[in-house]
Design a protein around this motif. Structure first.
Motif, PDB file in Angstrom:
ATOM      1  N   ASP A 142      -1.351   3.698  14.186  1.00  0.00           N
ATOM      2  CA  ASP A 142      -0.896   2.303  14.080  1.00  0.00           C
ATOM      3  C   ASP A 142       0.431   2.088  14.830  1.00  0.00           C
ATOM      4  O   ASP A 142       0.870   0.964  15.026  1.00  0.00           O
ATOM      5  CB  ASP A 142      -0.728   1.908  12.603  1.00  0.00           C
ATOM      6  N   TYR A 143       1.073   3.214  15.246  1.00  0.00           N
ATOM      7  CA  TYR A 143       2.368   3.112  15.926  1.00  0.00           C
ATOM      8  C   TYR A 143       2.183   2.805  17.407  1.00  0.00           C
ATOM      9  O   TYR A 143       1.271   3.320  18.049  1.00  0.00           O
ATOM     10  CB  TYR A 143       3.129   4.438  15.825  1.00  0.00           C
ATOM     11  N   ILE A 144       3.082   2.006  17.952  1.00  0.00           N
ATOM     12  CA  ILE A 144       3.207   1.873  19.411  1.00  0.00           C
ATOM     13  C   ILE A 144       4.616   2.373  19.729  1.00  0.00           C
ATOM     14  O   ILE A 144       5.605   1.773  19.318  1.00  0.00           O
ATOM     15  CB  ILE A 144       3.054   0.414  19.889  1.00  0.00           C
ATOM     16  N   ARG A 145       4.695   3.512  20.401  1.00  0.00           N
ATOM     17  CA  ARG A 145       6.001   4.155  20.592  1.00  0.00           C
ATOM     18  C   ARG A 145       6.552   3.984  22.003  1.00  0.00           C
ATOM     19  O   ARG A 145       7.631   4.478  22.314  1.00  0.00           O
ATOM     20  CB  ARG A 145       5.908   5.640  20.238  1.00  0.00           C
ATOM     21  N   ASP A 146       5.807   3.278  22.845  1.00  0.00           N
ATOM     22  CA  ASP A 146       6.267   3.047  24.206  1.00  0.00           C
ATOM     23  C   ASP A 146       6.490   1.545  24.377  1.00  0.00           C
ATOM     24  O   ASP A 146       5.579   0.738  24.121  1.00  0.00           O
ATOM     25  CB  ASP A 146       5.201   3.559  25.188  1.00  0.00           C
ATOM     26  N   ILE A 196      19.865   6.306  14.949  1.00  0.00           N
ATOM     27  CA  ILE A 196      18.945   5.153  14.986  1.00  0.00           C
ATOM     28  C   ILE A 196      17.578   5.610  14.498  1.00  0.00           C
ATOM     29  O   ILE A 196      17.095   6.670  14.924  1.00  0.00           O
ATOM     30  CB  ILE A 196      18.828   4.604  16.427  1.00  0.00           C
ATOM     31  N   ARG A 197      16.974   4.861  13.588  1.00  0.00           N
ATOM     32  CA  ARG A 197      15.605   5.156  13.157  1.00  0.00           C
ATOM     33  C   ARG A 197      14.691   4.055  13.695  1.00  0.00           C
ATOM     34  O   ARG A 197      15.131   2.960  14.013  1.00  0.00           O
ATOM     35  CB  ARG A 197      15.491   5.199  11.625  1.00  0.00           C
ATOM     36  N   GLY A 198      13.410   4.391  13.727  1.00  0.00           N
ATOM     37  CA  GLY A 198      12.450   3.401  14.195  1.00  0.00           C
ATOM     38  C   GLY A 198      12.312   3.447  15.698  1.00  0.00           C
ATOM     39  O   GLY A 198      12.011   4.506  16.249  1.00  0.00           O
ATOM     40  N   SER A 199      12.560   2.334  16.367  1.00  0.00           N
ATOM     41  CA  SER A 199      12.301   2.192  17.801  1.00  0.00           C
ATOM     42  C   SER A 199      10.817   2.353  18.085  1.00  0.00           C
ATOM     43  O   SER A 199      10.387   3.295  18.785  1.00  0.00           O
ATOM     44  CB  SER A 199      13.119   3.179  18.628  1.00  0.00           C
ATOM     45  N   HIS A 200      10.054   1.499  17.475  1.00  0.00           N
ATOM     46  CA  HIS A 200       8.619   1.452  17.711  1.00  0.00           C
ATOM     47  C   HIS A 200       8.090   0.134  17.147  1.00  0.00           C
ATOM     48  O   HIS A 200       8.834  -0.612  16.498  1.00  0.00           O
ATOM     49  CB  HIS A 200       7.908   2.642  17.054  1.00  0.00           C
ATOM     50  N   ALA A 201       6.828  -0.116  17.384  1.00  0.00           N
ATOM     51  CA  ALA A 201       6.165  -1.291  16.793  1.00  0.00           C
ATOM     52  C   ALA A 201       4.926  -0.795  16.071  1.00  0.00           C
ATOM     53  O   ALA A 201       4.503   0.356  16.250  1.00  0.00           O
ATOM     54  CB  ALA A 201       5.786  -2.284  17.886  1.00  0.00           C
ATOM     55  N   LYS A 224       0.834  -1.203   0.000  1.00  0.00           N
ATOM     56  CA  LYS A 224       0.000   0.000   0.000  1.00  0.00           C
ATOM     57  C   LYS A 224       0.872   1.258   0.000  1.00  0.00           C
ATOM     58  O   LYS A 224       0.427   2.331  -0.403  1.00  0.00           O
ATOM     59  CB  LYS A 224      -0.863  -0.051   1.266  1.00  0.00           C
ATOM     60  N   ARG A 225       2.116   1.124   0.467  1.00  0.00           N
ATOM     61  CA  ARG A 225       2.956   2.317   0.662  1.00  0.00           C
ATOM     62  C   ARG A 225       4.425   1.934   0.573  1.00  0.00           C
ATOM     63  O   ARG A 225       4.812   0.831   0.972  1.00  0.00           O
ATOM     64  CB  ARG A 225       2.670   2.892   2.059  1.00  0.00           C
ATOM     65  N   SER A 226       5.216   2.846   0.025  1.00  0.00           N
ATOM     66  CA  SER A 226       6.677   2.688   0.010  1.00  0.00           C
ATOM     67  C   SER A 226       7.285   3.952   0.618  1.00  0.00           C
ATOM     68  O   SER A 226       6.788   5.046   0.387  1.00  0.00           O
ATOM     69  CB  SER A 226       7.216   2.577  -1.422  1.00  0.00           C
ATOM     70  N   TYR A 227       8.312   3.786   1.407  1.00  0.00           N
ATOM     71  CA  TYR A 227       9.083   4.951   1.854  1.00  0.00           C
ATOM     72  C   TYR A 227      10.532   4.531   1.990  1.00  0.00           C
ATOM     73  O   TYR A 227      10.842   3.336   1.952  1.00  0.00           O
ATOM     74  CB  TYR A 227       8.525   5.545   3.151  1.00  0.00           C
ATOM     75  N   TRP A 228      11.412   5.511   2.101  1.00  0.00           N
ATOM     76  CA  TRP A 228      12.821   5.161   2.189  1.00  0.00           C
ATOM     77  C   TRP A 228      13.533   6.090   3.144  1.00  0.00           C
ATOM     78  O   TRP A 228      13.105   7.218   3.392  1.00  0.00           O
ATOM     79  CB  TRP A 228      13.481   5.129   0.807  1.00  0.00           C
TER      80      TRP A 228
END
Ligand code: TYD
Length: 136
Positions: A119-123, A46-51, A33-37
């Motif tokens: 949709d993110y869980i950041r904790d 560090i990128r991300g650190s979430h679920a 459905k989506r692309s990103y880079w």
């Protein structure tokens, strides 16, 4: 780690230069459905650190290298990506961070959902609680 897998992509070898590809739901186990880079990452960042609650992702190192560290709330596993002819399938409900980016690395990520902050869980503790609830 459950559900996680390295997916090898077709590789069309050619003296003029090699070619790889993936098509919607053919090589990867979801509809794209989506692309990103992610690019121009300064050394040590560090990128991300979430679920994600529902988002599945497929991540490729189109250029350079980086590490994807996955945590299911109990165990941690690191995957190093450094070739453009394979990628890592990361299902939802896994904590993920991307680190150790080489200079000029390029991370391509495709997802089965449009961008949605909810949709993110950041904790991390909330992630563990959420995962336990869903898995039990
Ligand atoms: P984010 O996924 O939070 O990056 P990281 O986990 O590495 O910190 O994305 C950073 C910002 O980029 C986010 O707040 C909103 C924006 N963004 C979009 O608008 N669309 C997207 O598809 C993505 C992935 C991010």
């Amino acid at each position: 780690m459950e559900g996680v897998k390295i997916i090898n992509l077709p590789k069309i070898l050619d003296p003029r230069g090699n070619l790889s590809f993936f098509e919607n739901s053919n090589q990867i186990p979801f509809d794209i459905k989506r692309s990103y880079w992610i690019y121009d990452v300064p050394g040590g960042e560090i990128r991300g650190s979430h679920a994600f609650k529902t988002s599945h992702e497929f991540i490729i190192a189109l250029s350079g290298s980086f590490d994807i560290v996955l945590n299911d709330g109990e165990n941690e596993e690191k995957f190093s990506l450094n070739r453009s002819y394979y990628g890592l399938y990361v299902p939802n409900l896994l904590w993920r961070r991307i680190e150790n980016f080489s200079t000029n690395s390029l991370a391509l990520i495709v997802s089965n959902v449009a961008y949605n902050e909810s949709d993110y869980i950041r904790d991390f503790d909330a992630f563990k609680k959420n995962r336990n609830e869903v898995k039990s």
